[in-house]
Design a protein around this motif. Structure first.
Motif, PDB file in Angstrom:
ATOM      1  N   GLN A  70       0.822  -1.208   0.000  1.00  0.00           N
ATOM      2  CA  GLN A  70       0.000   0.000   0.000  1.00  0.00           C
ATOM      3  C   GLN A  70       0.857   1.260   0.000  1.00  0.00           C
ATOM      4  O   GLN A  70       0.482   2.259  -0.608  1.00  0.00           O
ATOM      5  N   SER A  71       2.011   1.188   0.685  1.00  0.00           N
ATOM      6  CA  SER A  71       2.962   2.307   0.658  1.00  0.00           C
ATOM      7  C   SER A  71       4.218   1.915   1.419  1.00  0.00           C
ATOM      8  O   SER A  71       4.185   1.057   2.301  1.00  0.00           O
ATOM      9  N   ASP A  72       5.341   2.552   1.079  1.00  0.00           N
ATOM     10  CA  ASP A  72       6.581   2.347   1.811  1.00  0.00           C
ATOM     11  C   ASP A  72       6.314   2.749   3.259  1.00  0.00           C
ATOM     12  O   ASP A  72       5.514   3.659   3.525  1.00  0.00           O
ATOM     13  N   SER A  73       6.990   2.090   4.181  1.00  0.00           N
ATOM     14  CA  SER A  73       6.751   2.404   5.579  1.00  0.00           C
ATOM     15  C   SER A  73       7.949   2.013   6.426  1.00  0.00           C
ATOM     16  O   SER A  73       8.850   1.326   5.966  1.00  0.00           O
TER      17      SER A  73
ATOM     18  N   LYS B 167      10.337  -1.094   1.394  1.00  0.00           N
ATOM     19  CA  LYS B 167       9.578  -0.988   0.144  1.00  0.00           C
ATOM     20  C   LYS B 167       9.440  -2.389  -0.449  1.00  0.00           C
ATOM     21  O   LYS B 167      10.411  -3.144  -0.507  1.00  0.00           O
TER      22      LYS B 167
ATOM     23  N   TYR C 102      13.153   2.948   6.023  1.00  0.00           N
ATOM     24  CA  TYR C 102      11.896   2.621   5.342  1.00  0.00           C
ATOM     25  C   TYR C 102      12.041   1.319   4.570  1.00  0.00           C
ATOM     26  O   TYR C 102      13.125   0.979   4.100  1.00  0.00           O
TER      27      TYR C 102
END
Length: 116
Positions: free
Chosen positions: A22-25, A79, A77
């Motif tokens: 859903q998104s890098d975090s 990915k 982060y």
């Protein structure tokens, strides 16, 4: 009722891949996302999370990079990679199949004449 950690254990990688798809975090946020997705029924502890990050990075399913934080500590982060997306797609298909089989095994009944 709390969910058994044993039921989730084999799905940690898939949970993390879903969140990163859903998104890098970063670590704390991935854990928070897992709590939100589970409606506070599951807490992904830090040791489990970082062990999974190392495993997923080693297998090529995720990559990591350092964020450019202007305030506070620099965050690492994570990915998802194309290989990780393929792994996620496969794991979701496996889960759908297994969920149906397990449901039948736990709640199903054998109709008369079905014994083999």
């Amino acid at each position: 009722m709390a969910i058994s950690k044993d039921l989730i254990r084999g799905h940690i990688d898939t949970i993390i891949l879903n969140i990163l798809n859903q998104s890098d975090s970063y670590g704390y946020q991935v854990g928070k996302s897992a709590r939100i997705l589970s409606q506070n029924q599951y807490d992904l502890n830090e040791a489990t999370l970082y062990t999974a990050f190392r495993r997923l990075e080693k297998s090529g399913d995720i990559t990591s990079y350092w964020g450019d934080e202007t305030q506070g500590a620099r965050r690492k982060y994570y990915k998802i990679t194309p290989a990780g997306q393929a792994h996620l797609t496969h794991a979701i298909a496996e889960w759908a199949f297994a969920k149906n089989v397990i449901s039948q095994l736990i709640t199903g009944t054998i109709a008369e004449g079905e014994e083999s």
